[in-house]
Each structure stands twice: as C-alpha cells, then as structure tokens.
Design a protein around this motif. Sequence first.
Motif, PDB file in Angstrom:
ATOM      1  N   THR A   1       1.177  -1.074  -0.152  1.00 45.46           N
ATOM      2  CA  THR A   1      -0.292  -0.302  -0.161  1.00 45.46           C
ATOM      3  C   THR A   1       0.853   1.373  -0.403  1.00 45.46           C
ATOM      4  O   THR A   1       0.432   2.244  -0.848  1.00 45.46           O
ATOM      5  N   LYS A   2       1.753   1.472   0.563  1.00 44.71           N
ATOM      6  CA  LYS A   2       2.724   2.076   0.699  1.00 44.71           C
ATOM      7  C   LYS A   2       3.736   2.634  -0.039  1.00 44.71           C
ATOM      8  O   LYS A   2       3.919   3.700  -0.780  1.00 44.71           O
TER       9      LYS A   2
ATOM     10  N   LYS B   1       1.207   5.110  -2.995  1.00 46.82           N
ATOM     11  CA  LYS B   1       1.917   6.559  -2.932  1.00 46.82           C
ATOM     12  C   LYS B   1       3.245   6.628  -2.711  1.00 46.82           C
ATOM     13  O   LYS B   1       3.250   7.754  -3.067  1.00 46.82           O
TER      14      LYS B   1
ATOM     15  N   ASP C   1       7.330   9.361   6.497  1.00 46.47           N
ATOM     16  CA  ASP C   1       6.182   9.005   6.090  1.00 46.47           C
ATOM     17  C   ASP C   1       6.738   8.835   4.162  1.00 46.47           C
ATOM     18  O   ASP C   1       7.917   8.947   4.146  1.00 46.47           O
TER      19      ASP C   1
ATOM     20  N   GLN D   1      10.353   1.082   0.195  1.00 44.80           N
ATOM     21  CA  GLN D   1       9.420   0.707  -0.316  1.00 44.80           C
ATOM     22  C   GLN D   1       9.552  -0.483  -0.681  1.00 44.80           C
ATOM     23  O   GLN D   1       8.676  -1.405  -0.430  1.00 44.80           O
TER      24      GLN D   1
END
Length: 308
Positions: free
Chosen positions: A58-59, A62, A171, A261
């Motif tokens: 998911t990350k 993004k 993040d 990621q």
Amino acid sequence: MSMLARQSILRAAAQGQHLGAAPTNARNMATLREIELRLKSVRNIEKITKSMKMIASTKLAKAQRAMQAGKEYGLANKEVFQHANDKPGARKLFLVVSSDKGLCGGIHSSVSKATRRAIANAPDSPLAAAEATPTIDADSPVMVIGDKSKGQLQRAIGGNMTLTFNQIGRDIPTFADAAGVADLIVKSGVKYDSVVLVYNSFVSALSYEAAVMEVLGEEALKESNGFKAYENEDDDTKDLAEFSLANAIYATLVEGHACEQSARRNAMDNASKNATDMISRLQMQYNRGRQAAITNELVDIITGASAL
C-alpha cells in the motif's frame, strides 16, 4: 587407607563421571511438544510478514506517486547545472541518503558500499566492481541521512562523518524535510565546492541500484557562462545554490523512499514464502512423530494383550 583418603578418591571419581556423562535431558530428536511449539511460532511469524507485505504494498503505491512528482525537481536541477563547469580537484561533500528503518533487504548496504567507492576515487560509476575495501580520503567530509547507513559507515569512515540526520521521511518525505537538511548543511560550516548525493535509484518494483547526483556549489554557479551574462548579486547566487541543493535532496529522498518500500515488500514476501515452506516441513515431521508414537502405543497394547 584412611577413611578421609577413601572419601576423597570416591568424590573425585564421582566428579569425573559427572563431567564425562551426557546430561540426563539430552535428546537425539525434538519431541512432539517442541515441534508443536515451533509450528505455532513460525505460523505467528508468517502472519506478521504477510501483514507487513500488505502494508508495504500500500505504501509503495503512494511512494511511487510522490517519486514521480519529486523527479521533476531533479530534472530542473540538471538544467540549472548543465552549463556549469566543475573545478578539477574540487572539494566534495558526500551526502548519503538512507533511512532509519530496517527489514528491507540490503538497500542500506548498497548506498554504504557506493559511498566508500566514491570517496576512494574509484572508477566514475560508484557501482564499479571493487571487492576490496578502498583507501579512504581523509579530506572528504561525509553526512548521512538515516541511522542504518550511519551505523555501517561509522565503522569504516567514522573520521569523515561530520553531521548525521534522523527521523526524516518517516512517512513520505516532503520538501520541508529536504529544505531543513539543506539549511543545516549550509550552516554547518563545512567547506565544499559541490555536494555528491549517494542514493538508491528506483529501477522497477523488483529492483533498485545505487546512484549519485552531484550538485555544484555557489562558486561554480558564479563561474558558469550562463550566469556571467547577467549581473547577479551574491545573495541571489547563494540562495539559488541552497535552493538547488534542497531540490536535489528532495528528489533523492522520495526516490529512496520508494526503493525502501519496494525492497521491504519483496523481503516480506520472501520471508512469508520461507515460513510457509518451514511450516510444511515441520507439519510433516510432527505427523510422522505422532504416527510413530501411536504405533508404539498400539504395539505395547497388543503385546500386553498377547501376554495375557
């Protein structure tokens, strides 16, 4: 022989037997209870790794969107420095772009090795084959973003490290993070003619590679032909150099975050597959042991019934 001497001899013999004997709880193979506990542990690990894989996936989506936007900053920098000439023998400041988190394969080792090769004035590409540890130039200052590469480089080139950063890009990295790093670099007082950023370049969702990006300093901008054609104040050139450094740092931060990621997703996927294979082997071992135990009990029952 006296009673005291006989007791001493017997005590020494008992100690020798105790030292040479195998422990009473020694086993040649794991019991069913031990296999069952290990199965439970591996199943729990499999659940964790699968969850981490889903989160990383998911990350990653993004991070890829942020990386595409951040690359525009890097392309703008290349146009700015396209006609600026770097001075031969210029003093270079190495900025290593990493992160504080692990469980993502060898992504941190990649930039650490590339940094050591680049500082050692190895061939132009930092990925050139150089298995031996190179001789480090003591005059090259090094700054590190992220605790992981900091720990690796501290052992090899600890004397070169002048400044480290952490808690950046926990993040998705922002331009404010990059601007803060650039501001601290400028205010650190370290003398340099250009900044060499060592980071992980995103190749695909399955691979990455170490790369370098060089950002020239204020003096190089002043000496470039494009800037000589105009009358610029010193503050303008200084501000442009700092802004260009922040742009480059932001572009490398978002690209390195996407690589992290991607590497974490792949690492958790491999860990989940290994856990699944281990569960299959342990389950087969447990079933065989359980069948053997049942067979032995049946043999004892049948033998006892035959004796009656």
